[in-house]
Write an enzyme that holds these catalytic residues in place. Structure first.
Site, PDB file in Angstrom:
ATOM      1  N   ASP A   1       0.834  -0.982   0.011  1.00 44.89           N
ATOM      2  CA  ASP A   1       0.051   0.003   0.143  1.00 44.89           C
ATOM      3  C   ASP A   1       0.859   1.134  -0.124  1.00 44.89           C
ATOM      4  OD1 ASP A   1      -1.682   1.936   0.798  1.00 44.89           O
ATOM      5  OD2 ASP A   1      -2.742   1.175   2.135  1.00 44.89           O
TER       6      ASP A   1
ATOM      7  N   SER B   1       0.934  10.294 -16.543  1.00 43.43           N
ATOM      8  CA  SER B   1      -0.141  10.647 -17.505  1.00 43.43           C
ATOM      9  C   SER B   1       0.052  11.745 -18.322  1.00 43.43           C
ATOM     10  CB  SER B   1      -1.285  11.098 -16.496  1.00 43.43           C
ATOM     11  OG  SER B   1      -2.625  11.460 -17.189  1.00 43.43           O
TER      12      SER B   1
ATOM     13  N   LYS C   1       0.450  14.716 -10.692  1.00 48.06           N
ATOM     14  CA  LYS C   1       1.156  14.257 -11.825  1.00 48.06           C
ATOM     15  C   LYS C   1       1.964  15.017 -12.098  1.00 48.06           C
ATOM     16  CE  LYS C   1      -1.131  10.176 -11.929  1.00 48.06           C
ATOM     17  NZ  LYS C   1      -0.356   8.838 -11.428  1.00 48.06           N
TER      18      LYS C   1
ATOM     19  N   TYR D   1      -5.909  16.002  -9.644  1.00 48.84           N
ATOM     20  CA  TYR D   1      -5.180  14.988 -10.059  1.00 48.84           C
ATOM     21  C   TYR D   1      -3.961  15.399 -11.067  1.00 48.84           C
ATOM     22  CZ  TYR D   1      -4.421  10.907 -13.188  1.00 48.84           C
ATOM     23  OH  TYR D   1      -3.768   9.774 -13.904  1.00 48.84           O
TER      24      TYR D   1
END
Length: 296
Positions: free
Chosen positions: A77, A155, A172, A168
């Site tokens: 994790d 991404s 990134k 998000y």
């Protein structure tokens, strides 16, 4: 092809001078992580495929069986330091080496500034940024010892900011900036650093964002028209033009096996063109001209 041996969680394998290289991959329960684990094992790597909840490994095990390869499946994790330490130490105890890490674990998020809490944004950063740093930090001494590779799946959203993806994309962006800054320092000690930039990957968008999209529009208040426009455009793209996870995983394998992998690898021609818009956009007008149309 070198056979990759199976391990049950916690068991050990004898070492030999002919042992294949060892890669640890995070977030392998589905998508790119699952496909990358199978591809690496097929290419002859001893592949430690990790996931937060080992009870969700059925798809991973089936994919490995279908491909005729074996994986060492373990718990990791990325938000739990004890879990990270146990996984990395376990790999070293069982194999005596670590040649590559693929940071793939991450979580999607949909929201905008006024409609989400700072706590939610911190949660996104915890998984998508600090999770990457914590795994990389634990692995780096062993990658220095092996002259290994540190690979992170980011991404196209790590290069081009996108509406309703503020948190998000921020995470990134942070990963890309961190790894770009780390790369020359790591290279001085024999460690290659690469970021992998996928665009749309089939089946992952709605599931990974983890929200009721219709409910999100209904709750978006003054931003409802813009969110609806964004979702109409984006979900259509994912359904119609997304690449497969296996296609995206080919770039991960390239980063693992190329003699001199590039720092930045896009997983498709679409992703290459999209990222190229930003990288040649010195004043920002091209990006905002593009993304502004998504919410009109």
């Amino acid at each position: 092809m070198v056979c990759v041996h199976a391990l049950k969680y916690g068991s050990r394998l004898p070492m030999s001078s002919q042992s294949p290289k060892v890669v640890l991959i995070t977030g392998t329960s589905s998508g790119i992580g699952l496909a990358a684990a199978v591809a690496a094992a097929r290419a002859g790597w001893t592949t430690v495929a990790t996931l937060r909840d080992p009870s969700r490994s059925d798809a991973l095990r089936k994919a490995a069986a279908d491909a005729g390869v074996e994986l060492d499946i373990r718990r990791l994790d990325v938000t739990d330091q004890a879990s990270i330490t146990a996984a990395v130490d376990g790999v070293l105890a069982d194999y005596g080496r670590l040649d590559a890490v693929v940071n793939n674990a991450g979580a999607g998020h949909l929201g905008t500034l006024e409609n989400e809490s700072v706590a939610e944004v911190r949660g996104v950063m915890e998984v998508n940024f600090f999770g990457v740093l914590n795994v990389s930090k634990a692995a780096m001494p062993h990658l220095r010892a092996s002259g290994g590779r540190l690979i992170t799946v980011t991404s196209v959203g790590g290069v081009v900011g996108q509406p309703f993806n503020e948190a998000y994309c921020a995470a990134k962006f942070a990963v890309e900036g961190y790894m770009e800054s780390l790369a020359p320092v790591a290279a001085a000690h024999g460690v290659s650093v690469t970021v992998i930039e996928p665009g749309a990957v089939a089946t992952e968008f709605v599931a990974n964002v983890g929200v009721d999209l219709e409910g999100a529009v209904a709750a978006a208040g003054v931003y409802a028209p813009q969110l609806a426009a964004y979702l109409n455009r984006t979900v259509g793209q994912f359904l119609d033009g997304a690449q497969t996870a296996e296609g995206a995983a080919e770039s991960v394998l390239e980063a693992l096996t190329a003699e001199r992998p590039a720092f930045r690898l896009q997983t498709s021609e679409w992703a290459r063109g999209f990222v190229g818009t930003k990288l040649s956009d010195v004043d920002g007008s091209a990006v905002l001209g593009l993304t502004g149309g998504w919410v009109a």
